[in-house]
Motif scaffolding. Structure first.
Motif, PDB file in Angstrom:
ATOM      1  N   LEU A 166      15.089 -39.256  60.276  1.00  7.72           N
ATOM      2  CA  LEU A 166      14.173 -40.885  60.145  1.00  7.72           C
ATOM      3  C   LEU A 166      14.157 -41.665  61.597  1.00  7.72           C
ATOM      4  O   LEU A 166      12.798 -41.754  62.073  1.00  7.72           O
ATOM      5  N   MET A 179      11.337 -34.856  60.956  1.00  8.83           N
ATOM      6  CA  MET A 179      10.706 -34.580  59.771  1.00  8.83           C
ATOM      7  C   MET A 179      11.142 -33.028  58.920  1.00  8.83           C
ATOM      8  O   MET A 179      11.061 -32.718  57.808  1.00  8.83           O
ATOM      9  N   VAL A 233      -1.803 -37.624  50.997  1.00 14.49           N
ATOM     10  CA  VAL A 233      -0.348 -36.690  51.108  1.00 14.49           C
ATOM     11  C   VAL A 233       0.169 -36.301  49.701  1.00 14.49           C
ATOM     12  O   VAL A 233       0.955 -35.033  49.810  1.00 14.49           O
ATOM     13  N   LEU A 271       4.786 -30.993  56.761  1.00 13.84           N
ATOM     14  CA  LEU A 271       4.782 -32.117  57.700  1.00 13.84           C
ATOM     15  C   LEU A 271       3.518 -33.476  57.112  1.00 13.84           C
ATOM     16  O   LEU A 271       3.265 -34.124  57.793  1.00 13.84           O
ATOM     17  N   ASP A 272       2.348 -32.763  56.484  1.00 10.88           N
ATOM     18  CA  ASP A 272       1.257 -33.431  56.171  1.00 10.88           C
ATOM     19  C   ASP A 272       0.679 -33.598  57.456  1.00 10.88           C
ATOM     20  O   ASP A 272      -0.305 -34.333  57.492  1.00 10.88           O
ATOM     21  N   PHE A 331       8.876 -36.762  66.244  1.00  9.79           N
ATOM     22  CA  PHE A 331       7.753 -37.146  65.089  1.00  9.79           C
ATOM     23  C   PHE A 331       8.177 -35.919  64.360  1.00  9.79           C
ATOM     24  O   PHE A 331       8.648 -36.431  63.323  1.00  9.79           O
ATOM     25  N   LEU A 343       8.959 -43.611  56.365  1.00 11.79           N
ATOM     26  CA  LEU A 343       8.847 -42.505  56.924  1.00 11.79           C
ATOM     27  C   LEU A 343       7.281 -42.857  56.561  1.00 11.79           C
ATOM     28  O   LEU A 343       5.910 -42.775  57.134  1.00 11.79           O
ATOM     29  N   PHE A 387       1.077 -31.938  46.651  1.00 11.56           N
ATOM     30  CA  PHE A 387       1.905 -31.293  45.490  1.00 11.56           C
ATOM     31  C   PHE A 387       1.189 -30.822  44.381  1.00 11.56           C
ATOM     32  O   PHE A 387       1.301 -30.176  43.355  1.00 11.56           O
ATOM     33  N   MET A 400      13.954 -31.089  50.428  1.00 10.60           N
ATOM     34  CA  MET A 400      13.506 -30.399  51.981  1.00 10.60           C
ATOM     35  C   MET A 400      13.207 -32.133  52.780  1.00 10.60           C
ATOM     36  O   MET A 400      12.077 -32.329  53.209  1.00 10.60           O
ATOM     37  N   ARG A 401      14.279 -32.697  52.050  1.00 11.30           N
ATOM     38  CA  ARG A 401      14.041 -34.154  52.957  1.00 11.30           C
ATOM     39  C   ARG A 401      13.927 -34.249  54.536  1.00 11.30           C
ATOM     40  O   ARG A 401      15.007 -32.943  55.586  1.00 11.30           O
ATOM     41  N   PRO A 402      13.822 -35.464  55.169  1.00  4.72           N
ATOM     42  CA  PRO A 402      13.940 -35.328  56.385  1.00  4.72           C
ATOM     43  C   PRO A 402      15.194 -35.123  57.320  1.00  4.72           C
ATOM     44  O   PRO A 402      15.542 -36.075  56.262  1.00  4.72           O
TER      45      PRO A 402
END
Lengths: 112, 479
Positions: B212, B44, B314, B326-327, B40, B274, B318, B207-209
């Motif tokens: 998925l 990500m 989440v 990863l939250d 998981f 996601l 920001f 910083m994209r996963p």
């Protein structure tokens, strides 16, 4: 002799290939490419965070052509590549000094 | 581990083969959650730190297991000392426990209870790692896991579940670990983040996963394993409560996934993959403390509330500028707090314990107890985790250097990369890397000293010579 380069949408590749074959083109080179034009790229969202992806996937097709065939070939490619939506791509041609068939050493139009 | 069980269980139970078998399967299911979490999280992160992310979860299986046997089980579930920790000599090394000795009023052996609880102890520190992606030295992380389990998880497990633990005695309901696992891990993530700071390029670089599908695989396996986590927490199923827990787990997770997706569609215009995976995990987290005390309809409400709350949470990183990669805070801390507090509203008084929530005529009493439980664990974990990270940072440095972080932590920390992207000529390059049959096997190339076990094929100087030779031959042919 000219080098025709087309940067187009990947899903049009088969159409273009077939159109070039029926025109009589013997060979071509295809490269996976990415880039953007005036419309820029697209936006992706991951858990609410938006990412602008500038570079969108394209294919780059390269064909060597005799001078007389160049305009017609460009037309053939454009006809096969066009969807009418943004991001259809670009086609251009540049002069080529020489071309040599590696196996036989033939030069110029004979090498095509 | 469950408040109120003493009134429901038979006075002198015998070992139940059915419950024992059920619990061994549940333990195995919970074990699967840690590698599932690794996938998981692993999907990500960016390509260059995939393996590090997998390893940060996986290492917990090694470290915590050994500590648990040595002293962890004793600290968490031994005889109470001052309502804060436990200690029982016979649990040290799991050495003084008879094969058929039963766990405190239940029908399963102590050994089975110990392995079931071990799996919870393993996954909790692994959860923290998602907040720290891409930038923590693996050695520092491994030490952190050992220290954190010792001074945070083992005692907190005693507070919440151990006979005599102060939250347990107060009547705080934490069925399967909303407080002890999720709030605990989420608060720890916040504490450590305060010390280690943001990733290089946070807020600027994409910083994209990177995968998925891997995230979905992990989320699916987490969902599957969570049935063991929750349904097993009744420590048996001869009265059907475990089955209620199973149902509640399923419906809350489904509701949370739908709620997250709906929120996302309204807010951002798309139903994302996601979002579906995250919503499911948020629902699983939220139902964990509550599933033994609410009805299936209550579980739908809890799931839906948690799904929306976590989806909103989440975005906080920001706004406040902390880099919870990863939250972990947005999903586990917020989801855990939500689920633990919602017990105070949705407890029916008819399943796990007779404590009733506000909506079932119990007033605000249970809500108050839940709040004390949640916020004391949150505060303790936050402060102690930050202190641990601070000490480790001073002693050995918590972070890798900037160059390593930018070029990719996998190669630097693990001498491996997750994927082979070698394109044109990659096959030939790979073949060059294979040692000649008569050469000694090469060790990790960048660490090997010149001339020690390096095959000729891997020696850059030898390669250069080979290239020159080939070039010379080509010239001859041309001439």
């Amino acid at each position: 002799m000219k080098l025709i380069t087309a940067v187009v949408k990947p899903h049009r590749l088969d159409e273009i290939k077939e159109a070039l074959q029926s025109f009589g083109v013997q060979g071509l080179t295809v490269t996976e490419a990415s880039g953007y034009g005036r419309q820029r790229g697209h936006t992706e969202v991951y858990r609410g965070a938006e990412y602008t992806v500038d570079l969108v996937p394209k294919v780059r097709i390269e064909v060597l052509a005799e001078d007389d065939d160049t305009e017609q070939l460009i037309e053939v490619i454009i006809k096969a590549a066009r969807t009418g939506k943004i991001g259809d791509g670009k086609v251009w041609s540049v002069p080529v000094d020489t071309a040599v068939r590696v196996r036989t050493g033939e030069r110029g139009p004979d090498a095509l | 581990m469950l408040p109120g069980i003493s009134t429901l269980a038979a006075p002198a139970p015998d070992l139940s083969a059915a419950n024992t078998g059920f619990m061994l399967i549940c333990s195995a299911l919970v074990m699967l959650m840690t590698p599932a979490l690794a996938f998981f999280y692993g999907g990500m992160v960016r390509v260059k730190s995939t393996l590090n992310m997998l390893m940060m979860s996986f290492i917990s299986l090694g470290i915590v297991t050994v500590l648990w046997v040595l002293y962890g089980f004793s600290v968490a579930f031994g005889t109470d000392i001052g309502s804060v920790v436990g200690w029982s000599g016979e649990y040290v090394g799991l050495s003084g426990i008879g094969l058929t000795e039963l766990w405190d009023g239940y029908t399963i052996p102590v050994y089975v209870f110990a392995v079931f609880q071990l799996m919870f102890a393993i996954i909790t520190p692994a959860l923290i790692s998602g907040a720290l992606a891409d930038r923590v030295k693996f050695s520092a992380w491994a030490l952190f896991v050992a220290l954190w389990a010792t001074v945070v998880y083992f005692p907190v497990a005693h507070w919440v579940w151990g006979a005599g633990g102060w939250l347990f005695e107060m009547g705080v309901i934490d069925f399967a670990g909303g407080t002890a696992v999720h709030v605990n891990a989420g608060a720890a993530a916040l504490g450590v983040l305060w010390v280690i700071g943001r990733r290089v390029g946070f807020g600027k670089d994409p910083m994209r996963p990177h995968s998925l599908p891997l995230v979905m695989l992990g989320a699916g396996l987490l969902w599957f394993g969570w049935f063991g986590f929750n349904a097993g927490s009744w420590l048996g199923n001869d009265d059907g409560v475990g089955a209620v827990m199973f149902v509640n787990t399923q419906v809350a997770t489904a509701a949370a996934m739908l709620a997250w997706l709906a929120y996302e569609k309204i807010r951002h215009g798309a139903f994302t993959t996601l979002g579906a995976a995250s919503g499911a995990v948020a629902g699983l987290v939220a139902i964990t403390p509550a599933g033994g005390s609410c009805s299936p309809l209550g579980a739908i409400a809890i799931g839906a509330i948690a799904g929306v709350l976590c989806a909103m949470a989440v975005g906080l990183k920001f706004r406040f500028g902390y880099d919870d990669s990863l939250d972990v805070i947005g999903v586990h801390l917020v989801g855990g707090v939500a689920g633990s507090l919602l017990v105070g509203l949705f407890a029916t008084g008819g399943v796990q314990s007779d404590a009733k929530g506000l909506f079932y005529g119990g007033g605000l009493e249970q809500l108050g107890k839940q709040a004390v439980g949640v916020f004391s664990v949150l505060a303790y974990s936050l402060v102690v985790s930050a202190l641990l990270a601070l000490v480790l940072d001073r002693v050995m440095g918590m972070r890798v250097d900037e160059e390593t972080e930018v070029s990719g932590i996998d190669q630097a920390e693990h001498a491996e990369t997750a994927y082979d992207f070698s394109g044109a000529g990659g096959g030939a390059a790979a073949r060059r890397g294979v040692p000649a049959p008569d050469a000694p096997a090469a060790s990790v190339p960048h660490k090997a000293a010149p001339g020690t076990g390096r095959s000729t094929a891997q020696d850059p100087a030898a390669q250069d010579t080979a290239v020159q030779d080939t070039a010379a031959q080509n010239k001859k042919v041309d001439a």
